[in-house]
Design an enzyme around this catalytic site. Structure first.
Site, mmCIF file in Angstrom:
data_model
loop_
_atom_site.group_PDB
_atom_site.id
_atom_site.type_symbol
_atom_site.label_atom_id
_atom_site.label_comp_id
_atom_site.label_asym_id
_atom_site.label_seq_id
_atom_site.Cartn_x
_atom_site.Cartn_y
_atom_site.Cartn_z
ATOM 1 C CB CYS A 65 -8.435 -10.796 18.399
ATOM 2 S SG CYS A 65 -6.713 -11.183 18.771
ATOM 3 C CG ASP A 76 -9.411 -1.531 10.937
ATOM 4 O OD1 ASP A 76 -9.249 -0.298 10.834
ATOM 5 O OD2 ASP A 76 -8.477 -2.346 10.952
ATOM 6 C CG ASP A 100 -5.355 1.113 8.416
ATOM 7 O OD1 ASP A 100 -5.103 1.737 7.363
ATOM 8 O OD2 ASP A 100 -4.723 0.120 8.791
ATOM 9 C CB CYS A 113 -3.641 -15.893 15.656
ATOM 10 S SG CYS A 113 -3.762 -14.963 14.133
ATOM 11 N NE ARG A 150 5.325 2.392 6.043
ATOM 12 C CZ ARG A 150 4.996 3.530 5.438
ATOM 13 N NH1 ARG A 150 5.573 3.873 4.309
ATOM 14 N NH2 ARG A 150 4.060 4.304 5.946
ATOM 15 N NE ARG A 181 -4.284 -8.288 7.421
ATOM 16 C CZ ARG A 181 -3.120 -7.928 7.967
ATOM 17 N NH1 ARG A 181 -2.321 -8.811 8.507
ATOM 18 N NH2 ARG A 181 -2.762 -6.666 7.959
ATOM 19 C CB CYS A 228 -9.321 -10.455 13.908
ATOM 20 S SG CYS A 228 -8.049 -10.590 12.639
ATOM 21 N NE ARG A 257 -3.547 0.252 2.556
ATOM 22 C CZ ARG A 257 -4.016 -0.519 3.529
ATOM 23 N NH1 ARG A 257 -3.520 -0.432 4.741
ATOM 24 N NH2 ARG A 257 -4.961 -1.385 3.294
ATOM 25 C CE1 TYR A 258 0.656 4.330 4.337
ATOM 26 C CE2 TYR A 258 0.777 2.076 5.138
ATOM 27 C CZ TYR A 258 0.239 3.341 5.212
ATOM 28 O OH TYR A 258 -0.706 3.620 6.141
ATOM 29 C CE LYS A 262 -0.941 1.040 10.236
ATOM 30 N NZ LYS A 262 -0.591 0.486 8.905
HETATM 31 C C1 LIG Z 1 0.205 -0.553 8.842
HETATM 32 C C2 LIG Z 1 0.685 -0.962 7.546
HETATM 33 C C3 LIG Z 1 2.023 -0.784 7.197
HETATM 34 C C4 LIG Z 1 3.040 -0.161 8.138
HETATM 35 O O1 LIG Z 1 2.741 1.170 8.396
HETATM 36 P P1 LIG Z 1 3.689 2.044 9.311
HETATM 37 O O2 LIG Z 1 2.952 3.315 9.490
HETATM 38 O O3 LIG Z 1 4.981 2.183 8.594
HETATM 39 O O4 LIG Z 1 3.871 1.299 10.609
HETATM 40 C C5 LIG Z 1 2.424 -1.180 5.944
HETATM 41 N N1 LIG Z 1 1.556 -1.727 5.062
HETATM 42 C C6 LIG Z 1 0.259 -1.894 5.365
HETATM 43 C C7 LIG Z 1 -0.643 -2.492 4.350
HETATM 44 C C8 LIG Z 1 -0.214 -1.537 6.622
HETATM 45 O O5 LIG Z 1 -1.495 -1.721 6.932
HETATM 46 S S1 SF4 Z 2 -5.912 -9.474 15.630
HETATM 47 FE FE1 SF4 Z 2 -6.357 -11.078 14.069
HETATM 48 S S2 SF4 Z 2 -4.389 -11.470 13.103
HETATM 49 FE FE2 SF4 Z 2 -3.944 -10.407 15.044
HETATM 50 S S3 SF4 Z 2 -3.627 -12.043 16.547
HETATM 51 FE FE3 SF4 Z 2 -5.763 -11.463 16.676
HETATM 52 S S4 SF4 Z 2 -6.818 -12.902 15.299
HETATM 53 FE FE4 SF4 Z 2 -4.640 -12.957 14.772
#
Ligand SMILES: *Cc1c(COP(=O)(O)O)cnc(C)c1O
Ligand code: SF4
Length: 388
Positions: free
Chosen positions: A107, A270, A307, A103, A94, A112, A110, A90-91, A314
């Site tokens: 959670c 989220d 986010d 996991c 990184r 994801r 979560c 996305r960025y 973010k």
């Molecule tokens: C959070 C996140 C990052 C890392 O973001 P930082 O602000 O550098 O900590 C990188 N890629 C994705 C897709 C993210 O959600």
């Molecule tokens: S938030 Fe989601 S990905 Fe993170 S530890 Fe919990 S269940 Fe796993």
């Protein structure tokens, strides 16, 4: 089998256990387990003090999850930003690298869920394509191992990944996004940290949400990581009934610093399917930041972010400390709502073409001047400040 692996095996995960241990109605328990799989390991289970407490809320399924079915599976649009399986890019510099769907607990909040739980939600077959992508994209200097939880991998598997990443010269830093120091601290073993040391710089971002999660076990885990040279940061999710209270958050942030974990982010929850009952107002998050900044160590104050839905990344939210701002000055309030003025410096030199005469003033005169200039300002009421 290592102790932590046995503990994962001993987790609460069946409908029978949900009915027996938590008194959840059987048909509800079945639907909940199908909606998002249950896993509560014996360590995290032992932190629950009473039904409905902040630990319980994070891991025990709740019937309210089923009332939020219209919400999105992937509110951050991660899948659309996935050029190859297992990578979210996305960025600019990184990328996230999803290495497992497993996991240490699942959670309930979560983001994801669509990727977490069943083994087949994140395929290990995709790893080669992911490595190739990272190799080809020389702009990526920071890789974040995520999932799932990368510390669910065995040391051997994790080392294979780290070793491969370290053959890619443009990757400067590697981060581990892991909840293990909080939810299964037994995972942080001497063997693991000795292995991690070989692949520095490695940063760890972990995920504590409540002061009760700071225990002798989690303290030891975080200290081992710090002693191995991994800076550890914390990402907290703001959640109703868990930590939507400035005093609880302050306590958590201060306790984290004591175990050498630096607060990094506080997230608005989220808008993922099944998590509506956790969401608080944005004002609550801003209030929490206001009650940290100035009142306690700056080290204890993380960035408060949303986010952005749809994949905007973010975005930081900051309480408004600027009361007025123009070419000549900025009028600010401090954490105690006292008002101060600071003279602005024009961006392109002095307005009249003449160099600015720097007055020689004593500290005492300067203070007097500041107070004089603030005196002309009518102090706004706190409620007005909040409206700005
Ligand atoms: C959070 C996140 C990052 C890392 O973001 P930082 O602000 O550098 O900590 C990188 N890629 C994705 C897709 C993210 O959600
Ligand atoms: S938030 Fe989601 S990905 Fe993170 S530890 Fe919990 S269940 Fe796993």
């Amino acid at each position: 089998m290592e102790q932590w692996q046995q503990m994962v095996r001993d987790s609460v995960h069946t409908v029978d256990e949900l009915v027996g241990k938590f008194g959840i109605d059987r048909t509800v328990a079945e639907s909940l387990n199908e909606f998002f799989q249950v896993r509560i390991n014996p360590y995290y289970l032992s932190l629950i003090r009473q039904p409905g407490d902040p630990i319980w809320l994070q891991c025990v399924p709740d019937i309210r999850e089923l009332n939020d079915f219209d919400a999105d599976d992937d509110p951050l649009n991660e899948d659309a930003m996935s050029p190859v399986p297992n990578i979210t890019h996305r960025y600019p510099d990184r990328a996230l690298f999803l290495t497992t769907s497993q996991c240490g607990i699942y959670c309930r909040f979560c983001t994801r869920k669509r990727k977490v739980g069943d083994q087949d939600k994140i395929s290990m077959k995709g790893l080669e394509a992911a490595f190739k992508y990272l190799e080809q994209h020389t702009e990526i200097r920071d890789v974040i191992l995520s999932g799932g939880d990368p510390l669910m991998l065995t040391d051997v598997m994790l080392e294979k990944i780290l070793k491969r990443l370290r053959t890619i010269s443009h990757i400067e830093i590697i981060r581990l996004g892991t909840k293990m120091p909080c939810v299964l601290p037994q995972r942080i073993t001497p063997k693991l940290v000795e292995m991690l040391k070989k692949y520095h710089p490695i940063y760890v971002n972990t995920h504590f949400n409540h002061p009760w999660e700071i225990t002798p076990e989690s303290t030891k885990a975080c200290e081992m990581l710090a002693n191995a040279g991994c800076p550890v940061g914390n990402q907290m999710v703001l959640m109703k009934g868990v930590n939507d209270d400035p005093m609880v958050v302050r306590d958590l942030m201060q306790k984290l610093l004591k175990i050498r974990v630096r607060p990094y982010y506080i997230y608005m929850a989220d808008q993922t399917k099944g998590t509506h009952h956790f969401r608080t107002s944005i004002a609550k998050g801003l209030e929490i930041i206001e009650k940290l900044r100035g009142w306690t160590s700056g080290l204890a104050v993380p960035h408060f972010v949303i986010d952005a839905p749809g994949g905007g990344g973010k975005i930081p939210l900051i309480p408004n400390y600027i009361l007025h701002y123009d070419e000549d000055k900025i009028i600010l309030r401090n954490y105690e709502n006292k008002v101060f003025a600071y003279e602005n410096q024009p961006e392109h030199g002095p307005k009249n073409g003449k160099p600015v005469q720097l007055e020689k003033r004593t500290a005492k005169e300067k203070t007097r001047k500041t107070i004089l200039s603030t005196r002309k300002i009518v102090l706004p009421e706190l409620s007005e400040i909040e409206m700005m």
